[in-house]
Design a protein around this motif. Structure first.
Motif, PDB file in Angstrom:
ATOM      1  N   SER A 243      -3.896   0.459   9.042  1.00 25.52           N
ATOM      2  CA  SER A 243      -2.445   0.655   9.009  1.00 25.52           C
ATOM      3  C   SER A 243      -1.933   0.946   7.599  1.00 25.52           C
ATOM      4  CB  SER A 243      -1.726  -0.569   9.585  1.00 25.52           C
ATOM      5  OG  SER A 243      -2.036  -1.721   8.837  1.00 25.52           O
ATOM      6  N   ASN A 244      -2.746   0.692   6.569  1.00 33.00           N
ATOM      7  CA  ASN A 244      -2.336   1.014   5.191  1.00 33.00           C
ATOM      8  C   ASN A 244      -2.382   2.510   4.911  1.00 33.00           C
ATOM      9  OD1 ASN A 244      -4.214  -1.852   4.039  1.00 33.00           O
ATOM     10  ND2 ASN A 244      -2.049  -1.765   4.556  1.00 33.00           N
ATOM     11  N   LEU A 245      -3.097   3.241   5.748  1.00 32.25           N
ATOM     12  CA  LEU A 245      -3.317   4.659   5.461  1.00 32.25           C
ATOM     13  C   LEU A 245      -2.080   5.517   5.706  1.00 32.25           C
ATOM     14  CD1 LEU A 245      -6.958   5.247   6.764  1.00 32.25           C
ATOM     15  CD2 LEU A 245      -6.164   4.958   4.423  1.00 32.25           C
ATOM     16  N   ASN A 246      -0.988   4.894   6.155  1.00 31.18           N
ATOM     17  CA  ASN A 246       0.248   5.668   6.273  1.00 31.18           C
ATOM     18  C   ASN A 246       0.922   5.866   4.922  1.00 31.18           C
ATOM     19  OD1 ASN A 246       1.322   2.990   5.909  1.00 31.18           O
ATOM     20  ND2 ASN A 246       3.237   3.711   6.806  1.00 31.18           N
ATOM     21  N   ARG A 247       0.453   5.122   3.904  1.00 26.88           N
ATOM     22  CA  ARG A 247       1.125   5.207   2.607  1.00 26.88           C
ATOM     23  C   ARG A 247       0.176   5.111   1.419  1.00 26.88           C
ATOM     24  NH1 ARG A 247       1.270   0.346   4.839  1.00 26.88           N
ATOM     25  NH2 ARG A 247       1.107  -1.545   3.588  1.00 26.88           N
ATOM     26  N   ILE A 248      -1.051   4.666   1.625  1.00 27.15           N
ATOM     27  CA  ILE A 248      -2.022   4.599   0.534  1.00 27.15           C
ATOM     28  C   ILE A 248      -2.920   5.825   0.623  1.00 27.15           C
ATOM     29  CG2 ILE A 248      -3.986   3.334  -0.407  1.00 27.15           C
ATOM     30  CD1 ILE A 248      -2.656   0.775   0.381  1.00 27.15           C
ATOM     31  N   ARG A 249      -2.960   6.571  -0.444  1.00 24.95           N
ATOM     32  CA  ARG A 249      -3.671   7.842  -0.445  1.00 24.95           C
ATOM     33  C   ARG A 249      -5.163   7.606  -0.668  1.00 24.95           C
ATOM     34  NH1 ARG A 249      -1.577  11.466  -5.000  1.00 24.95           N
ATOM     35  NH2 ARG A 249      -2.792   9.986  -6.214  1.00 24.95           N
ATOM     36  N   THR A 250      -5.890   7.601   0.402  1.00 22.02           N
ATOM     37  CA  THR A 250      -7.345   7.500   0.349  1.00 22.02           C
ATOM     38  C   THR A 250      -7.869   7.930   1.704  1.00 22.02           C
ATOM     39  OG1 THR A 250      -9.195   6.045  -0.250  1.00 22.02           O
ATOM     40  CG2 THR A 250      -7.453   5.084   1.101  1.00 22.02           C
ATOM     41  N   GLY A 251      -9.161   7.861   1.888  1.00 20.14           N
ATOM     42  CA  GLY A 251      -9.745   8.297   3.144  1.00 20.14           C
ATOM     43  C   GLY A 251     -10.248   7.134   3.976  1.00 20.14           C
ATOM     44  N   VAL A 252     -10.628   7.452   5.201  1.00 24.14           N
ATOM     45  CA  VAL A 252     -11.095   6.411   6.114  1.00 24.14           C
ATOM     46  C   VAL A 252     -12.383   5.765   5.624  1.00 24.14           C
ATOM     47  CG1 VAL A 252      -9.957   7.331   8.160  1.00 24.14           C
ATOM     48  CG2 VAL A 252     -12.230   8.176   7.533  1.00 24.14           C
ATOM     49  N   GLN A 253     -13.110   6.447   4.760  1.00 28.76           N
ATOM     50  CA  GLN A 253     -14.340   5.865   4.239  1.00 28.76           C
ATOM     51  C   GLN A 253     -14.062   4.658   3.341  1.00 28.76           C
ATOM     52  OE1 GLN A 253     -13.078   8.718   3.206  1.00 28.76           O
ATOM     53  NE2 GLN A 253     -12.875   8.544   0.980  1.00 28.76           N
ATOM     54  N   SER A 254     -12.786   4.468   2.966  1.00 24.94           N
ATOM     55  CA  SER A 254     -12.429   3.342   2.094  1.00 24.94           C
ATOM     56  C   SER A 254     -12.003   2.102   2.864  1.00 24.94           C
ATOM     57  CB  SER A 254     -11.291   3.759   1.153  1.00 24.94           C
ATOM     58  OG  SER A 254     -11.698   4.806   0.297  1.00 24.94           O
ATOM     59  N   LEU A 255     -11.948   2.179   4.184  1.00 22.18           N
ATOM     60  CA  LEU A 255     -11.539   1.010   4.966  1.00 22.18           C
ATOM     61  C   LEU A 255     -12.436  -0.179   4.654  1.00 22.18           C
ATOM     62  CD1 LEU A 255     -10.839   2.698   8.424  1.00 22.18           C
ATOM     63  CD2 LEU A 255      -9.148   1.717   6.864  1.00 22.18           C
ATOM     64  N   GLY A 256     -11.809  -1.327   4.462  1.00 16.74           N
ATOM     65  CA  GLY A 256     -12.559  -2.545   4.162  1.00 16.74           C
ATOM     66  C   GLY A 256     -12.825  -2.766   2.698  1.00 16.74           C
ATOM     67  N   LEU A 257     -12.515  -1.771   1.857  1.00 19.43           N
ATOM     68  CA  LEU A 257     -12.716  -1.939   0.417  1.00 19.43           C
ATOM     69  C   LEU A 257     -11.502  -2.622  -0.209  1.00 19.43           C
ATOM     70  CD1 LEU A 257     -14.222   1.505  -0.689  1.00 19.43           C
ATOM     71  CD2 LEU A 257     -15.424  -0.685  -0.494  1.00 19.43           C
ATOM     72  N   PRO A 258     -11.709  -3.355  -1.294  1.00 21.02           N
ATOM     73  CA  PRO A 258     -10.561  -3.920  -2.008  1.00 21.02           C
ATOM     74  C   PRO A 258      -9.655  -2.811  -2.524  1.00 21.02           C
ATOM     75  CG  PRO A 258     -12.603  -4.966  -2.715  1.00 21.02           C
ATOM     76  CD  PRO A 258     -13.000  -3.788  -1.892  1.00 21.02           C
ATOM     77  N   LYS A 259      -8.365  -3.018  -2.420  1.00 20.61           N
ATOM     78  CA  LYS A 259      -7.425  -2.000  -2.881  1.00 20.61           C
ATOM     79  C   LYS A 259      -7.565  -1.743  -4.372  1.00 20.61           C
ATOM     80  CE  LYS A 259      -3.927  -2.863   0.689  1.00 20.61           C
ATOM     81  NZ  LYS A 259      -2.554  -3.367   0.976  1.00 20.61           N
ATOM     82  N   VAL A 260      -7.884  -2.793  -5.124  1.00 20.39           N
ATOM     83  CA  VAL A 260      -8.038  -2.594  -6.565  1.00 20.39           C
ATOM     84  C   VAL A 260      -9.187  -1.643  -6.860  1.00 20.39           C
ATOM     85  CG1 VAL A 260      -6.986  -4.737  -7.358  1.00 20.39           C
ATOM     86  CG2 VAL A 260      -9.380  -4.737  -6.709  1.00 20.39           C
ATOM     87  N   VAL A 261     -10.252  -1.737  -6.099  1.00 14.95           N
ATOM     88  CA  VAL A 261     -11.410  -0.864  -6.302  1.00 14.95           C
ATOM     89  C   VAL A 261     -11.035   0.579  -5.970  1.00 14.95           C
ATOM     90  CG1 VAL A 261     -13.726  -0.306  -5.462  1.00 14.95           C
ATOM     91  CG2 VAL A 261     -13.102  -2.689  -5.960  1.00 14.95           C
ATOM     92  N   ILE A 262     -10.302   0.761  -4.868  1.00 12.80           N
ATOM     93  CA  ILE A 262      -9.902   2.108  -4.455  1.00 12.80           C
ATOM     94  C   ILE A 262      -9.055   2.771  -5.534  1.00 12.80           C
ATOM     95  CG2 ILE A 262      -8.534   3.395  -2.764  1.00 12.80           C
ATOM     96  CD1 ILE A 262      -9.335   1.190  -0.721  1.00 12.80           C
ATOM     97  N   VAL A 263      -8.080   2.030  -6.046  1.00 10.78           N
ATOM     98  CA  VAL A 263      -7.189   2.598  -7.058  1.00 10.78           C
ATOM     99  C   VAL A 263      -7.932   2.819  -8.370  1.00 10.78           C
ATOM    100  CG1 VAL A 263      -5.061   2.254  -8.357  1.00 10.78           C
ATOM    101  CG2 VAL A 263      -5.184   1.545  -5.961  1.00 10.78           C
ATOM    102  N   ALA A 264      -8.754   1.867  -8.750  1.00 14.52           N
ATOM    103  CA  ALA A 264      -9.525   2.029  -9.996  1.00 14.52           C
ATOM    104  C   ALA A 264     -10.403   3.266  -9.925  1.00 14.52           C
ATOM    105  CB  ALA A 264     -10.370   0.780 -10.233  1.00 14.52           C
ATOM    106  N   ARG A 265     -11.056   3.482  -8.804  1.00  7.10           N
ATOM    107  CA  ARG A 265     -11.911   4.662  -8.648  1.00  7.10           C
ATOM    108  C   ARG A 265     -11.102   5.953  -8.757  1.00  7.10           C
ATOM    109  NH1 ARG A 265     -15.930   3.017  -3.555  1.00  7.10           N
ATOM    110  NH2 ARG A 265     -17.310   1.617  -4.772  1.00  7.10           N
ATOM    111  N   GLU A 266      -9.924   5.950  -8.126  1.00  7.74           N
ATOM    112  CA  GLU A 266      -9.108   7.167  -8.166  1.00  7.74           C
ATOM    113  C   GLU A 266      -8.685   7.480  -9.600  1.00  7.74           C
ATOM    114  OE1 GLU A 266      -5.413   9.283  -5.784  1.00  7.74           O
ATOM    115  OE2 GLU A 266      -5.811   7.141  -5.476  1.00  7.74           O
ATOM    116  N   ILE A 267      -8.313   6.441 -10.343  1.00  5.73           N
ATOM    117  CA  ILE A 267      -7.922   6.653 -11.736  1.00  5.73           C
ATOM    118  C   ILE A 267      -9.111   7.167 -12.544  1.00  5.73           C
ATOM    119  CG2 ILE A 267      -7.238   5.461 -13.860  1.00  5.73           C
ATOM    120  CD1 ILE A 267      -5.521   3.613 -12.076  1.00  5.73           C
ATOM    121  N   LYS A 268     -10.269   6.575 -12.344  1.00  6.97           N
ATOM    122  CA  LYS A 268     -11.454   6.979 -13.102  1.00  6.97           C
ATOM    123  C   LYS A 268     -11.899   8.398 -12.744  1.00  6.97           C
ATOM    124  CE  LYS A 268     -12.508   3.317 -15.640  1.00  6.97           C
ATOM    125  NZ  LYS A 268     -12.721   3.390 -17.103  1.00  6.97           N
ATOM    126  N   GLU A 269     -11.628   8.826 -11.508  1.00  4.81           N
ATOM    127  CA  GLU A 269     -11.989  10.189 -11.123  1.00  4.81           C
ATOM    128  C   GLU A 269     -11.008  11.203 -11.696  1.00  4.81           C
ATOM    129  OE1 GLU A 269     -12.259   9.884  -6.892  1.00  4.81           O
ATOM    130  OE2 GLU A 269     -14.310   9.115  -6.938  1.00  4.81           O
TER     131      GLU A 269
END
Length: 764
Positions: A166-192
């Motif tokens: 249900s977070n995917l309506n507003r958090i920009r990432t893909g379904v492959q990120s489900l179950g990951l910590p949000k901090v990790v998802i955002v950190a990865r996006e910044i590093k990329e």
């Protein structure tokens, strides 16, 4: 057959890339070892185009020709080959190896399109800043936007949540990120986006234990962005920011709301603009339930400034939805707004505190809004009751004076003082008492009672009955007996009763109830559910008596009480969702402030409804007609059913008073019975709470052919009426007058006020 049971689940939580500068032999060896161990790594080498951009940026006046570009590129590479130049960056979570310009040139080129919105000098200032972001729904958008602008050198991210679908309506990432910590998802996006930016993650979120580290370890934060859900952390982080002189920025993802607190410039500034100063914020961390948290939340967000859709959605939380909605467009806008504000704070370009709105719907909307008829209400008014009308009506009454006594002014005031303590629907006090020639006349002063709920004057007539009963009881205290005629002047419908008094013969009328007249009250508090003694129930039944045709039925069965609770709740929903019913509730019935209570001395003090903070907030939110429109469109509004359901279910018994037929006089006579039962219940230390709304709306349905009721409301009411007839079969052939709940409960919070005697009594 395909089997997935033996496949490895990806548990990689890394967010730091590896750097290889292969002109350094050690790095070359490490990269070769990596490629040998993982030959499937995908390689992205676009260094040539990066160099093209870099060289073009150094010659802005004239673009070099291809041959010239090649020569300039070779000159720039010097002794290094294209392969050796720059840095190779390996992203382990995606197993990609990317060839980039090294940090200085990378930063220069990645921010090249910022110039001069952000000058190179400003870029360098921003690159030394440390920003904290707490909460990574809106916070993701803020963090990534700031990273794209390179609005910091280090960012500290705090969130304890894992990504849900249900977070995917507003958090920009893909379904492959489900179950990951949000901090990790955002950190990865910044590093990329920029592998040279420093990202520090707090996977447990911001807590009291790690707050010092978050704010100061490795350097003090320059600005903090608050997007967390926890009320305690929202407050605690502001206290921390205030003590350290750090500005706080917050986006509410509704109406483009941005909140700024410049503790760096205003060290004595109250947190949250002083909006929660009246609350004990030191206790907020101990709050467990929504009921306890709502006062803080309400103060923080400011209900009046929410969008209508969010207000309506708040009412549906816990009913048709589980939490507040947020949209990607609002979150994205919030990210942009916060990033912009933070950048200007850091660059000393903005120095204010405050709450701001960039409401897209207001800024970009139809110049001529589409007309609708979804909320049509009438400003219901009544002709004033004039002295001429009063005198004309009295003159038309024939009163037998042979047995009557002429009341003194003192007796008149004593009698009417007792009458004014009678109950009325919404405490509207629809009466005007007139004394003439030592007699009393009761008039209907419709300006007080005219409303959608007073169909055919039903509720007013019941109130007149209760007032007449008080008058009869008080007359007994003067050794008088009251005689009265109802509607004694056919051409003067607003003259309800003509009352005369004669010396009492025999026993005084209900003397035991006289002391209760001023003490009687409505108590909407939840009950204990304790059984009422049979003798007390018999006393209440006997109080109705046999004169006048009234009868009473009392049910104690818990299943029936629960059924009645659902019926009343369903009717409340119909009433609140009806535009006129909604309008009258907010503008005529309830007094929302102590000042309004004491200035009008009528209506219902909001405190008398005994609402939880959550329900009271819901009523405040539901005040807007636009909210009611939306709830009707959505088929929502179930939250309105909560207002009465729990209280009724806590009752010890439910009572119903009926009369044989539907007539105005029967509602008055029924009102007399109501008052006797009410006073007797209070005498027995029972709480008494009217729950008659179903009867009044059913009368509109049956006697008024569903006047002004939408089809859906008529359908719902017909079903609810059948259900109530199942509990009280006598409603099939008798007229329901009044329904009430009985319980043992704590003392009511407040007592309804009454208008002063001189406002309702006229002596002519």
């Amino acid at each position: 057959m395909l089997t997935l049971t033996n496949l490895t689940v990806d548990k990689d939580l890394s967010y730091e890339p590896e750097f290889f500068r292969i002109y350094n032999p050690q790095d070359r060896d490490k990269l070769e070892a990596l490629l040998t161990s993982k030959p499937h790594i995908r390689i992205h080498d676009e260094l040539d185009s990066q160099l093209d951009e870099l060289i073009k940026s150094k010659h802005p006046k004239k673009k070099p020709e291809p041959q010239q570009m090649h020569a300039l590129k070779l000159l720039h590479l010097g002794d290094l080959s294209m392969e050796d130049y720059g840095v190779w960056v390996y992203y382990p979570w995606s197993e990609r190896l990317v060839h980039l310009l090294d940090e200085e040139e990378f930063v220069s080129m990645r921010t090249n399109r910022n110039v001069y919105k952000i000058t190179p000098e400003e870029r360098d200032v921003l690159g030394k800043q440390i920003v904290g972001v707490v909460g990574l729904s809106v916070g993701q958008s803020v963090s990534v936007t700031m990273a794209m602008e390179r609005g910091f050198g280090e960012i500290r991210l705090a969130d304890f949540d894992l990504l849900e679908l249900s977070n995917l309506n507003r958090i920009r990432t893909g379904v492959q990120s489900l179950g990951l910590p949000k901090v990790v998802i955002v950190a990865r996006e910044i590093k990329e986006i920029d592998p040279f930016l420093k990202v520090t993650c707090f996977n447990d979120g911001l807590t009291e234990e790690n707050m010092d580290r978050f704010f100061t370890e490795g350097g003090k934060l320059n600005v903090i962005v608050d997007e967390c859900d926890g009320l305690d952390i929202k407050i605690l982080l502001r206290h921390k920011a205030k003590s350290l002189g750090i500005p706080v920025v917050m986006d509410a993802s509704d109406r483009g709301t941005v909140d700024v607190e410049r503790f760096d410039l205003e060290p004595d500034r109250p947190i949250l603009h002083g909006l929660i100063e009246h609350l004990d914020h030191t206790q907020v961390k101990y709050l467990k339930t929504n009921e306890e948290k709502v006062p803080f939340l309400l103060a923080m967000i400011g209900v009046e400034t929410l969008s209508n859709r969010l207000k309506a959605s708040m009412i549906e939380v816990g009913q048709s939805i589980t939490t507040w909605p947020q949209l990607a467009s609002a979150v994205t806008l919030g990210g942009a707004l916060c990033a912009d504000v933070c950048r200007r704070i850091i660059l000393d370009q903005y120095h204010e505190s405050g709450r701001y709105w960039i409401d897209i719907e207001e800024l970009i909307g139809d110049k001529t809004p589409k007309a609708d008829n979804e909320y049509e209400v009438k400003d219901l008014t009544a002709e004033p009751l004039t002295t001429e009308e009063i005198e004309s009506a009295i003159a038309a009454v024939k009163v037998d004076d042979q047995q009557s006594v002429q009341l003194t002014e003192e007796q008149i005031k004593q009698l009417v003082s007792a009458a004014l303590f009678a109950p009325s629907a919404g405490n509207n006090q629809p009466w005007k008492w007139v004394a003439n020639a030592g007699k009393l006349f009761l008039f209907h002063d419709e300006k007080h009672s005219i409303s959608w709920g007073d169909f055919d004057n039903i509720t007013s007539n019941i109130a007149f009955g209760t007032a007449i009963e008080n008058l009869k009881i008080e007359a007994g205290q003067l050794n008088l007996e009251m005689n009265y005629a109802l509607f004694p002047a056919p051409n003067h419908k607003r003259l309800v009763a003509a009352c005369s008094f004669s010396p009492a013969q025999g026993t005084t009328y209900l003397p035991e109830l006289a002391p209760l007249i001023t003490q009687r009250l409505t108590n909407r508090k939840q009950g204990t559910g304790s059984k009422i003694e049979d003798e007390i129930l018999r006393t209440l039944t006997n109080a109705v008596g046999s004169n006048g045709g009234a009868s009473i039925q009392i049910v104690e069965d818990k299943e029936k009480i629960d059924a009645i609770a659902e019926i009343v709740a369903g009717v409340e929903r119909v009433r609140f969702l009806h535009p006129q019913g909604h309008h009258d509730f907010y503008t005529k019935e309830v007094r929302w402030t102590d000042a309004a209570v004491h200035s009008t001395k009528d209506g219902l003090d909001i405190k008398s409804l005994e609402l939880s903070e959550t329900d009271r907030t819901g009523l405040l939110v539901a005040k807007s007609p636009e909210v009611i429109k939306l709830l009707n469109r959505w088929g929502g509004g179930s939250a309105f059913e909560k207002l009465s359901r729990d209280g009724i279910k806590s009752s010890s018994a439910i009572g119903l008073i009926t009369m044989p037929t539907y007539e105005a006089k029967n509602f008055i006579k029924g009102g007399e019975a109501v008052q006797r039962v009410w006073l007797q219940a209070n005498l027995q230390n029972l709480s008494f709470h009217p729950i008659s709304a179903p009867l009044f709306l059913f009368a509109r349905l049956n006697q008024g052919n569903g006047a002004e009721l939408p089809t859906a409301a008529r359908t719902a009411l017909k079903k609810l009426q059948q259900q109530l007839q199942g509990v009280f079969p006598q409603l099939v052939d008798q007229q329901g007058i009044f329904m009430f709940r009985l319980s043992y409960a704590d003392e009511a919070s407040v007592r309804s006020l009454r208008k002063p005697l001189d406002e309702i009594l006229q002596i002519i």
